[in-house]
Design a protein around this motif. Structure first.
Motif, PDB file in Angstrom:
ATOM      1  N   LEU A   1       1.560   1.292   9.123  1.00 55.14           N
ATOM      2  CA  LEU A   1       0.248   0.656   9.036  1.00 55.14           C
ATOM      3  C   LEU A   1      -0.886   1.657   9.253  1.00 55.14           C
ATOM      4  O   LEU A   1      -2.011   1.434   8.798  1.00 55.14           O
ATOM      5  CB  LEU A   1       0.136  -0.484  10.065  1.00 55.14           C
ATOM      6  CG  LEU A   1       1.045  -1.700   9.827  1.00 55.14           C
ATOM      7  CD1 LEU A   1       0.867  -2.729  10.937  1.00 55.14           C
ATOM      8  CD2 LEU A   1       0.781  -2.326   8.463  1.00 55.14           C
ATOM      9  N   GLU A   2      -0.579   2.769   9.935  1.00 55.22           N
ATOM     10  CA  GLU A   2      -1.606   3.797  10.146  1.00 55.22           C
ATOM     11  C   GLU A   2      -2.013   4.446   8.826  1.00 55.22           C
ATOM     12  O   GLU A   2      -3.189   4.671   8.570  1.00 55.22           O
ATOM     13  CB  GLU A   2      -1.079   4.873  11.101  1.00 55.22           C
ATOM     14  CG  GLU A   2      -0.914   4.411  12.534  1.00 55.22           C
ATOM     15  CD  GLU A   2      -0.302   5.502  13.401  1.00 55.22           C
ATOM     16  OE1 GLU A   2      -0.331   6.691  12.973  1.00 55.22           O
ATOM     17  OE2 GLU A   2       0.208   5.176  14.482  1.00 55.22           O
ATOM     18  N   LYS A   3      -1.022   4.766   7.986  1.00 57.47           N
ATOM     19  CA  LYS A   3      -1.301   5.404   6.689  1.00 57.47           C
ATOM     20  C   LYS A   3      -0.323   4.851   5.665  1.00 57.47           C
ATOM     21  O   LYS A   3       0.657   5.494   5.304  1.00 57.47           O
ATOM     22  CB  LYS A   3      -1.152   6.927   6.789  1.00 57.47           C
ATOM     23  CG  LYS A   3      -2.192   7.581   7.680  1.00 57.47           C
ATOM     24  CD  LYS A   3      -1.952   9.078   7.806  1.00 57.47           C
ATOM     25  CE  LYS A   3      -2.484   9.816   6.612  1.00 57.47           C
ATOM     26  NZ  LYS A   3      -2.398  11.299   6.777  1.00 57.47           N
ATOM     27  N   PRO A   4      -0.571   3.640   5.189  1.00 52.51           N
ATOM     28  CA  PRO A   4       0.386   3.016   4.251  1.00 52.51           C
ATOM     29  C   PRO A   4       0.538   3.829   2.969  1.00 52.51           C
ATOM     30  O   PRO A   4      -0.442   4.315   2.400  1.00 52.51           O
ATOM     31  CB  PRO A   4      -0.245   1.651   3.968  1.00 52.51           C
ATOM     32  CG  PRO A   4      -1.690   1.800   4.311  1.00 52.51           C
ATOM     33  CD  PRO A   4      -1.742   2.784   5.442  1.00 52.51           C
TER      34      PRO A   4
ATOM     35  N   LEU B   1       0.639  -4.476   1.772  1.00 50.72           N
ATOM     36  CA  LEU B   1       1.972  -4.047   2.216  1.00 50.72           C
ATOM     37  C   LEU B   1       2.848  -3.644   1.039  1.00 50.72           C
ATOM     38  O   LEU B   1       3.837  -2.920   1.211  1.00 50.72           O
ATOM     39  CB  LEU B   1       2.647  -5.165   3.020  1.00 50.72           C
ATOM     40  CG  LEU B   1       1.970  -5.544   4.345  1.00 50.72           C
ATOM     41  CD1 LEU B   1       2.732  -6.683   5.016  1.00 50.72           C
ATOM     42  CD2 LEU B   1       1.864  -4.336   5.272  1.00 50.72           C
ATOM     43  N   ASP B   2       2.498  -4.116  -0.167  1.00 49.90           N
ATOM     44  CA  ASP B   2       3.266  -3.732  -1.361  1.00 49.90           C
ATOM     45  C   ASP B   2       3.067  -2.261  -1.717  1.00 49.90           C
ATOM     46  O   ASP B   2       3.775  -1.735  -2.576  1.00 49.90           O
ATOM     47  CB  ASP B   2       2.861  -4.608  -2.553  1.00 49.90           C
ATOM     48  CG  ASP B   2       3.503  -5.992  -2.497  1.00 49.90           C
ATOM     49  OD1 ASP B   2       4.437  -6.166  -1.693  1.00 49.90           O
ATOM     50  OD2 ASP B   2       3.064  -6.883  -3.248  1.00 49.90           O
TER      51      ASP B   2
ATOM     52  N   PHE C   1      11.148   0.958  -1.151  1.00 44.43           N
ATOM     53  CA  PHE C   1      10.880   2.312  -1.633  1.00 44.43           C
ATOM     54  C   PHE C   1       9.968   2.326  -2.861  1.00 44.43           C
ATOM     55  O   PHE C   1       9.638   3.383  -3.377  1.00 44.43           O
ATOM     56  CB  PHE C   1      12.199   3.020  -1.957  1.00 44.43           C
ATOM     57  CG  PHE C   1      13.130   3.077  -0.777  1.00 44.43           C
ATOM     58  CD1 PHE C   1      12.912   3.978   0.256  1.00 44.43           C
ATOM     59  CD2 PHE C   1      14.216   2.211  -0.676  1.00 44.43           C
ATOM     60  CE1 PHE C   1      13.755   4.026   1.355  1.00 44.43           C
ATOM     61  CE2 PHE C   1      15.070   2.246   0.413  1.00 44.43           C
ATOM     62  CZ  PHE C   1      14.835   3.155   1.440  1.00 44.43           C
ATOM     63  N   LEU C   2       9.590   1.156  -3.345  1.00 43.16           N
ATOM     64  CA  LEU C   2       8.727   1.047  -4.518  1.00 43.16           C
ATOM     65  C   LEU C   2       7.311   0.689  -4.079  1.00 43.16           C
ATOM     66  O   LEU C   2       7.115  -0.188  -3.229  1.00 43.16           O
ATOM     67  CB  LEU C   2       9.272  -0.016  -5.479  1.00 43.16           C
ATOM     68  CG  LEU C   2      10.635   0.314  -6.085  1.00 43.16           C
ATOM     69  CD1 LEU C   2      11.219  -0.899  -6.792  1.00 43.16           C
ATOM     70  CD2 LEU C   2      10.528   1.490  -7.048  1.00 43.16           C
ATOM     71  N   ARG C   3       6.325   1.371  -4.638  1.00 43.54           N
ATOM     72  CA  ARG C   3       4.930   1.186  -4.232  1.00 43.54           C
ATOM     73  C   ARG C   3       4.106   0.605  -5.384  1.00 43.54           C
ATOM     74  O   ARG C   3       4.327   0.947  -6.551  1.00 43.54           O
ATOM     75  CB  ARG C   3       4.309   2.522  -3.831  1.00 43.54           C
ATOM     76  CG  ARG C   3       5.136   3.345  -2.852  1.00 43.54           C
ATOM     77  CD  ARG C   3       4.933   2.899  -1.418  1.00 43.54           C
ATOM     78  NE  ARG C   3       5.586   3.834  -0.511  1.00 43.54           N
ATOM     79  CZ  ARG C   3       6.824   3.705  -0.051  1.00 43.54           C
ATOM     80  NH1 ARG C   3       7.546   2.658  -0.431  1.00 43.54           N
ATOM     81  NH2 ARG C   3       7.341   4.592   0.772  1.00 43.54           N
ATOM     82  N   ILE C   4       3.128  -0.241  -5.034  1.00 41.55           N
ATOM     83  CA  ILE C   4       2.201  -0.796  -6.028  1.00 41.55           C
ATOM     84  C   ILE C   4       0.771  -0.558  -5.534  1.00 41.55           C
ATOM     85  O   ILE C   4       0.208  -1.387  -4.807  1.00 41.55           O
ATOM     86  CB  ILE C   4       2.439  -2.303  -6.262  1.00 41.55           C
ATOM     87  CG1 ILE C   4       3.914  -2.570  -6.612  1.00 41.55           C
ATOM     88  CG2 ILE C   4       1.524  -2.818  -7.375  1.00 41.55           C
ATOM     89  CD1 ILE C   4       4.254  -4.026  -6.780  1.00 41.55           C
ATOM     90  N   PRO C   5       0.174   0.585  -5.884  1.00 41.47           N
ATOM     91  CA  PRO C   5      -1.213   0.842  -5.476  1.00 41.47           C
ATOM     92  C   PRO C   5      -2.132  -0.249  -6.021  1.00 41.47           C
ATOM     93  O   PRO C   5      -2.003  -0.677  -7.166  1.00 41.47           O
ATOM     94  CB  PRO C   5      -1.524   2.200  -6.127  1.00 41.47           C
ATOM     95  CG  PRO C   5      -0.187   2.847  -6.317  1.00 41.47           C
ATOM     96  CD  PRO C   5       0.749   1.717  -6.632  1.00 41.47           C
ATOM     97  N   GLY C   6      -3.030  -0.696  -5.176  1.00 34.86           N
ATOM     98  CA  GLY C   6      -3.986  -1.716  -5.612  1.00 34.86           C
ATOM     99  C   GLY C   6      -3.444  -3.124  -5.627  1.00 34.86           C
ATOM    100  O   GLY C   6      -4.105  -4.039  -6.138  1.00 34.86           O
TER     101      GLY C   6
ATOM    102  N   SER D   1       2.967  -7.334  -7.785  1.00 39.37           N
ATOM    103  CA  SER D   1       3.583  -7.547  -6.471  1.00 39.37           C
ATOM    104  C   SER D   1       5.045  -7.148  -6.529  1.00 39.37           C
ATOM    105  O   SER D   1       5.671  -7.144  -7.593  1.00 39.37           O
ATOM    106  CB  SER D   1       3.471  -9.009  -6.041  1.00 39.37           C
ATOM    107  OG  SER D   1       4.358  -9.811  -6.813  1.00 39.37           O
ATOM    108  N   ARG D   2       5.604  -6.815  -5.369  1.00 39.48           N
ATOM    109  CA  ARG D   2       7.032  -6.499  -5.292  1.00 39.48           C
ATOM    110  C   ARG D   2       7.874  -7.722  -5.653  1.00 39.48           C
ATOM    111  O   ARG D   2       8.971  -7.591  -6.198  1.00 39.48           O
ATOM    112  CB  ARG D   2       7.388  -6.018  -3.885  1.00 39.48           C
ATOM    113  CG  ARG D   2       7.013  -4.569  -3.606  1.00 39.48           C
ATOM    114  CD  ARG D   2       7.219  -4.239  -2.140  1.00 39.48           C
ATOM    115  NE  ARG D   2       7.138  -2.792  -1.885  1.00 39.48           N
ATOM    116  CZ  ARG D   2       7.011  -2.264  -0.685  1.00 39.48           C
ATOM    117  NH1 ARG D   2       6.944  -3.052   0.379  1.00 39.48           N
ATOM    118  NH2 ARG D   2       6.955  -0.951  -0.528  1.00 39.48           N
TER     119      ARG D   2
END
Length: 730
Positions: free
Chosen positions: A625-628, A566-567, A556-561, A535-536
């Motif tokens: 939200l359309e393409k996170p 929203l993270d 600006f940081l992403r956590i796939p899965g 998680s962020r």
């Protein structure tokens, strides 16, 4: 911030922006907010200013702060001399233009011992004053009263007085502005070859400027920088000139009244002041000013090219083979997994002089099979075309001696030629040594080539932008200004795309808003010790990453899965509660909200407007939200050079060839047509219409069709045209 109100008024007027937007932007910058953060998450406060506008505000604020520091020095110096007056203090306080400030300061500025200063020390200033009054008298007789000390004659006294008048003329603001205006309107820049260098080979690249003259105001950035480089190499001599006789006459009309003996002496002093002091000073000023403007334009072009390069289409997480081609030393081959980790490397020798083609074929096909290679990246340097032909032959004709390919691999690997500009710089760098301490530079270089195909942005941030090869005279421009601009460009691109928190290197994390080298390394260390981030919110556990840094970087940081979807989006944690309330109102989860367009369409965002969250933020949230976590970069495309053209000797005028745009300058675009020598499409040949900016027509790495219009073997120049040719969509 000191001078906030003054800076706001000046900047808003210059950039044609509202006072409210500029003032809030300056406050946010002063609080330590980054440009990407302000433009993305503080639209309500800035009125929706974009990165370009915020960058312009930031840069101008820095300039004004430098002027403020300079004013402090000026005031201190003049005050210590005992010459400060209320009027002078007021003029300095109101001045926010560096040239005007220096003109005000010039008469008081400490300088080397001048002829005028010597004359003053000899007591000749009263005589200079008498001459400037231009009364009806005999100056020689008056000068006799000043024969004393080092003055032995009336003529010597008059010469000293003229030196004082000449300096006064050269330091007078009105005189300087008058000559400045003439330079601005009428100056010519002239370039002449140093005769002793004219016939040398190194001088030939400057042949266009051996006898060159044009109005300074029309001299383009690239021509000025080319001439300046020729001057620095001792091949050219440059000068900026105006009509001196006309300029002197204009000055004399300001100072000379009548035709008496005093007027003649003053007239001579004005001419001397112009030729010896004023003209050289203003010429130097305009040489510096023109260089600064050329630097700004060259840096703008470089930054735009760098932006396009960093945002090049990525292949994504695929199993990639990287090949650094070569003849005598062979081709270094590396196999990478989908995360870019090195699995295997070896050298093959399919080309002369070793020519072990069959053995190389077997080894290459075996590696493709063993490591389930999905794509192959070949560097575009020496032996690139030959290596590409060899690999294509291997893929077309599977060897019967290699093991049967894994049944999971049903398709032929896609083949790409990748720019290797800067790969050698990376391979010898500390970064590369830290990543691969047990491998040599050739392996590191091949890894870089493979990774550039997977994610150009993540790999290129490890290399000094000046070494990437997309600039225009990058080594000739102001280096601190260049670094500042390129760092801003890299930061902008990294934050536009977003960064995978669990796979990003320390170098990529360094450019994330609010981080920097120390926090980036702390994140990597935390990841190694505690495993992948889930998680962020875990970022708050990273040493030294406090609330301010978290606010700047988290979005600006992403956590796939991640458990919270929203993270893996650009929605900032400070706005999670808004999305959660939307989901609650629609009687669904956040995941349902993301996956169901009909549910999102039922949301009236106006219901969620508060003092802290406005329509700009809510609109951005709905788009996200359309393409996170969407990647703004385009899809990569394969490309083929003309197989009949291998060397410059194969070129013929009129040929139409496929090419790739490798560099864009003010004067045109360089295109790789597959012969290790880029051709130039001059700006006049880019389109059937008039083009002022090449970036309006082409972009970096675009696939284009070009026509050969001239080949100059001696100067190694290939001239190309895109007129009347349909370009591929690249």
């Amino acid at each position: 911030m000191e001078n906030l109100k003054i800076f706001t008024k000046l900047i808003s007027s210059e950039l044609h922006l509202s006072d409210h937007a500029v003032e809030n932007t300056l406050k946010l910058l002063d609080e330590g907010c980054t440009i990407p953060f302000i433009s993305r998450y503080r639209k309500e406060r800035t009125g929706g200013l974009d990165e370009v506008q915020i960058t312009a505000i930031s840069n101008r604020c820095q300039q004004l702060q430098e002027i403020a520091k300079r004013k402090d020095t000026v005031v201190k110096t003049i005050t210590e001399l005992g010459k400060m007056t209320p009027d002078l203090q007021h003029r300095i306080d109101d001045c926010w233009e560096s040239t005007t400030l220096e003109d005000i300061y010039l008469p008081y500025k400490p300088k080397r011992r001048t002829r005028a200063q010597v004359a003053r020390e000899q007591g000749l200033e009263p005589l200079a004053t008498i001459l400037t009054l231009q009364r009806e008298l005999h100056p020689e007789q008056v000068a006799l009263r000043f024969i004393r000390g080092g003055i032995s004659s009336a003529a010597e006294a008059l010469h000293g007085a003229q030196d004082i008048i000449a300096e006064q003329v050269s330091e007078d603001e009105r005189s300087r502005n008058q000559v400045r205006a003439t330079f601005r309107r009428e100056a010519f820049i002239e370039s002449k070859v140093v005769k002793s260098k004219k016939d040398t080979d190194e001088a030939q690249k400057y042949a266009d400027y051996f006898e060159w003259e044009e109005p300074l105001k029309r001299c383009s950035s690239h021509r000025l920088l080319a001439m300046r480089r020729g001057e620095s190499e001792g091949i050219l001599r440059l000068s900026i000139t105006i009509d001196d006789d006309e300029a002197i006459q204009r000055l004399q009309r300001n100072y000379v009244r009548g035709n008496g003996p005093c007027q003649r002496l003053v007239s001579e002093a004005v001419e001397d002041g112009y030729k010896r002091l004023l003209q050289p000073s203003i010429e130097t000023e305009f040489m510096t000013l023109s260089k600064e403007r050329a630097d700004e334009e060259a840096i703008r072009v470089f930054a735009e090219n760098l932006r396009q390069l960093l945002l090049s289409a990525p292949l994504g997480q695929k199993r990639v083979m990287g090949i650094d081609p070569g003849f005598r030393t062979g081709c270094k081959v590396v196999c990478l997994d989908a995360q870019g980790n090195l699995l295997h490397h070896e050298a093959i020798f399919p080309h002369p002089p070793v020519n072990h083609r069959m053995q190389a074929t077997v080894h290459l096909q075996q590696m493709i099979s063993d490591y389930h290679i999905e794509a192959i990246a070949i560097g575009n340097g020496t032996a690139s075309r030959e290596t590409k032909d060899f690999v294509e032959d291997c893929l077309r004709n599977p060897s019967t001696t290699s093991k049967t390919r894994d049944t999971r691999d049903t398709s032929t690997p896609a083949l790409f030629v990748v720019s290797e500009d800067g790969a050698s710089v990376y391979s010898a760098s500390k970064t590369a040594r830290d990543e691969f301490p047990d491998e040599d530079v050739t392996v590191r270089g091949a890894v870089s080539i493979g990774r550039r195909l997977m994610d150009p942005l993540a790999e290129l941030v490890k290399i000094d932008p000046k070494s990437i090869g997309v600039g225009q005279y990058q080594h000739d421009v102001d280096q601190s200004m260049l670094k500042h601009s390129l760092d801003q460009t890299v930061e902008s691109c990294v934050n536009l795309v977003g960064v995978n928190l669990n796979t990003a290197s320390q170098h990529l994390l360094t450019y994330v808003s609010g981080l920097g080298p120390v926090l980036a390394q702390n994140i990597v260390d935390y990841r190694k010790e505690n495993g992948a981030f889930t998680s962020r919110a875990q970022l708050k556990k990273v040493p030294r990453l406090g609330p301010a840094a978290f606010q700047q970087c988290a979005g600006f940081l992403r956590i796939p899965g991640a458990k919270n979807p929203l993270d893996n989006s650009a929605v900032h944690p400070e706005s999670y509660h808004v999305v959660e309330q939307m989901a609650k109102d629609q009687h669904c989860t956040v995941s349902d909200l993301i996956n169901n367009k009909e549910t999102r369409d039922r949301i009236d965002i106006h219901r969620y407007v508060t003092d802290a969250v406005g329509l700009p933020t809510l609109t951005d949230i709905m788009h996200e939200l359309e393409k996170p976590g969407r990647d703004p970069r385009e899809q990569i495309e394969e490309f083929e050079f003309d197989s009949s053209v291998q060397t410059v000797d194969d070129l013929r005028e009129g040929m139409i060839l496929p090419g790739i745009v490798t560099n864009i300058t003010n004067f045109g675009a360089f295109v790789d047509i597959g012969i290790h020598q880029d051709g130039l499409v001059h700006v006049s040949q880019l389109a059937d219409r008039y083009v002022t900016d090449p970036t309006q027509v082409v972009r970096l790495h675009q696939h284009v069709q070009v026509r050969v219009i001239a080949v100059d073997l001696r100067r190694q120049r290939i001239s190309l045209s895109m007129k009347g040719i349909n370009k591929k969509k690249g």
